[in-house]
Write a protein that holds these residues in place. Structure first.
Motif, PDB file in Angstrom:
ATOM      1  N   THR A  83       0.733  -1.363   0.082  1.00 26.92           N
ATOM      2  CA  THR A  83      -0.065   0.118  -0.043  1.00 26.92           C
ATOM      3  C   THR A  83       0.887   1.359  -0.002  1.00 26.92           C
ATOM      4  O   THR A  83       1.863   1.259   0.308  1.00 26.92           O
ATOM      5  N   ASP A  84       0.252   2.392  -0.352  1.00 22.30           N
ATOM      6  CA  ASP A  84       1.117   3.707  -0.414  1.00 22.30           C
ATOM      7  C   ASP A  84       1.230   4.211   0.837  1.00 22.30           C
ATOM      8  O   ASP A  84       2.172   5.124   0.965  1.00 22.30           O
TER       9      ASP A  84
ATOM     10  N   ILE B 146       3.729   2.877   2.480  1.00 27.27           N
ATOM     11  CA  ILE B 146       5.048   2.909   2.719  1.00 27.27           C
ATOM     12  C   ILE B 146       5.853   4.001   2.592  1.00 27.27           C
ATOM     13  O   ILE B 146       7.155   4.251   2.957  1.00 27.27           O
ATOM     14  N   GLU B 147       5.099   4.962   1.667  1.00 30.58           N
ATOM     15  CA  GLU B 147       5.905   6.151   1.329  1.00 30.58           C
ATOM     16  C   GLU B 147       5.936   7.108   2.567  1.00 30.58           C
ATOM     17  O   GLU B 147       6.890   8.068   2.485  1.00 30.58           O
TER      18      GLU B 147
ATOM     19  N   VAL C 269       8.642   3.646  -5.227  1.00 30.31           N
ATOM     20  CA  VAL C 269       7.579   4.403  -4.742  1.00 30.31           C
ATOM     21  C   VAL C 269       7.130   5.663  -5.973  1.00 30.31           C
ATOM     22  O   VAL C 269       7.922   5.915  -6.811  1.00 30.31           O
TER      23      VAL C 269
ATOM     24  N   SER D  37       4.956   0.115  -4.628  1.00 31.37           N
ATOM     25  CA  SER D  37       3.977   0.878  -3.964  1.00 31.37           C
ATOM     26  C   SER D  37       2.786   0.766  -4.949  1.00 31.37           C
ATOM     27  O   SER D  37       3.028   0.621  -6.025  1.00 31.37           O
TER      28      SER D  37
END
Length: 272
Positions: A150-151, A153-154, A206, A248
């Motif tokens: 999922t995003d 992680i950014e 990402v 991501s």
């Protein structure tokens, strides 16, 4: 088209996402290596010699009939250098026979279509389990490739938090492999900035790498790259494809535009 699971930061599956068509690109190892050499050639350091090296001497041949070779000899007398051959190749203090020239073009050229197809092929190789394992990565047999997260992680800002995420994704063995590979160098390699060798581990791709890039900087072998700057150097270090990649969800959506171009290029190449 195939779909894969999207993992959360704790390693649990939260949803399914359809893969872009770029992952259907055939695996072309020869094309990937060719593109890698093309990019690396831009980093080659030009070498050359002074055009007058070994030629700064007053010398001429003494002609025939003297019982000596007819090569040019240094003029003068009463000094050690006088009478010695000079200004020609293959003699002491002479010039080189075929010296490297600084003006030589050492940058390799590659067609844009070939370069684009090589990048698409390297992306497709990240989902081939046998290629990833052949490169040396240690991954569980039941993990889905490509690995999509999922995003969230950014937004990871600390190394310990990112390490927890990687362990939750069951990449501990690969991280330990990279950590155990650290080799300190000495001598000329260290003097030139290559003070240590570290094997490549996971590549985190990402959409926005402002926060997570700093978190990954202290984890051996782990790299972060924004999808807009993704290249063969990241996906195939050393010219060998199959890098273990963590995408991501936003980065995966960003390469969908590349998919249509990849399919058209594939059809064009197959038609030749």
């Amino acid at each position: 088209m195939m779909s894969v699971s999207v993992y959360s930061l704790d390693g649990s599956k939260v949803e399914q996402v359809e893969l872009p068509r770029v992952f259907l690109t055939p695996y072309r190892m020869d094309l990937i290596h060719k593109a890698f050499v093309h990019i690396q050639s831009k980093l080659f350091q030009p070498q050359g010699r002074d055009p007058l090296a070994g030629m700064r001497v007053s010398a001429e041949s003494r002609g025939t009939g003297l019982g000596i070779a007819r090569m040019a000899r240094v003029k003068g007398e009463g000094m050690r250098r006088a009478g010695q051959a000079g200004g020609v190749a293959g003699v002491v203090k002479g010039r080189l026979t075929h010296p490297p020239r600084a003006e030589k073009v050492i940058v390799k050229r590659l067609n844009k279509k070939e370069k684009h197809l090589a990048l698409c092929s390297a992306i497709a190789a990240t989902m081939m389990r046998e290629v990833v394992k052949a490169r040396g990565h240690r991954i569980p047999d039941d993990i889905e490739l490509p690995l999509v997260v999922t995003d969230d992680i950014e937004g990871v800002k600390k190394s310990k938090d990112l390490l927890k995420v990687l362990n939750a994704l069951r990449l501990t063995d690969d991280l330990e492999r990279a950590r155990a590979s650290i080799k300190k160098r000495s001598g000329k390699a260290r003097m030139r900035g290559r003070k240590q060798y570290i094997a490549k581990s996971a590549l985190i791709i990402v959409k926005n790498a402002d926060s997570i890039a700093r978190a990954a900087s202290s984890i051996p072998g782990v790299e972060v790259v924004p999808v807009s700057r993704l290249s063969i150097l990241h996906l195939a270090p050393g010219g060998h494809a199959g890098r273990l990649c963590i995408w991501s969800k936003g980065a995966l959506e960003s390469i969908r535009d590349m998919s249509n171009n990849a399919i058209e290029l594939m059809k064009e190449v197959m038609a030749r």
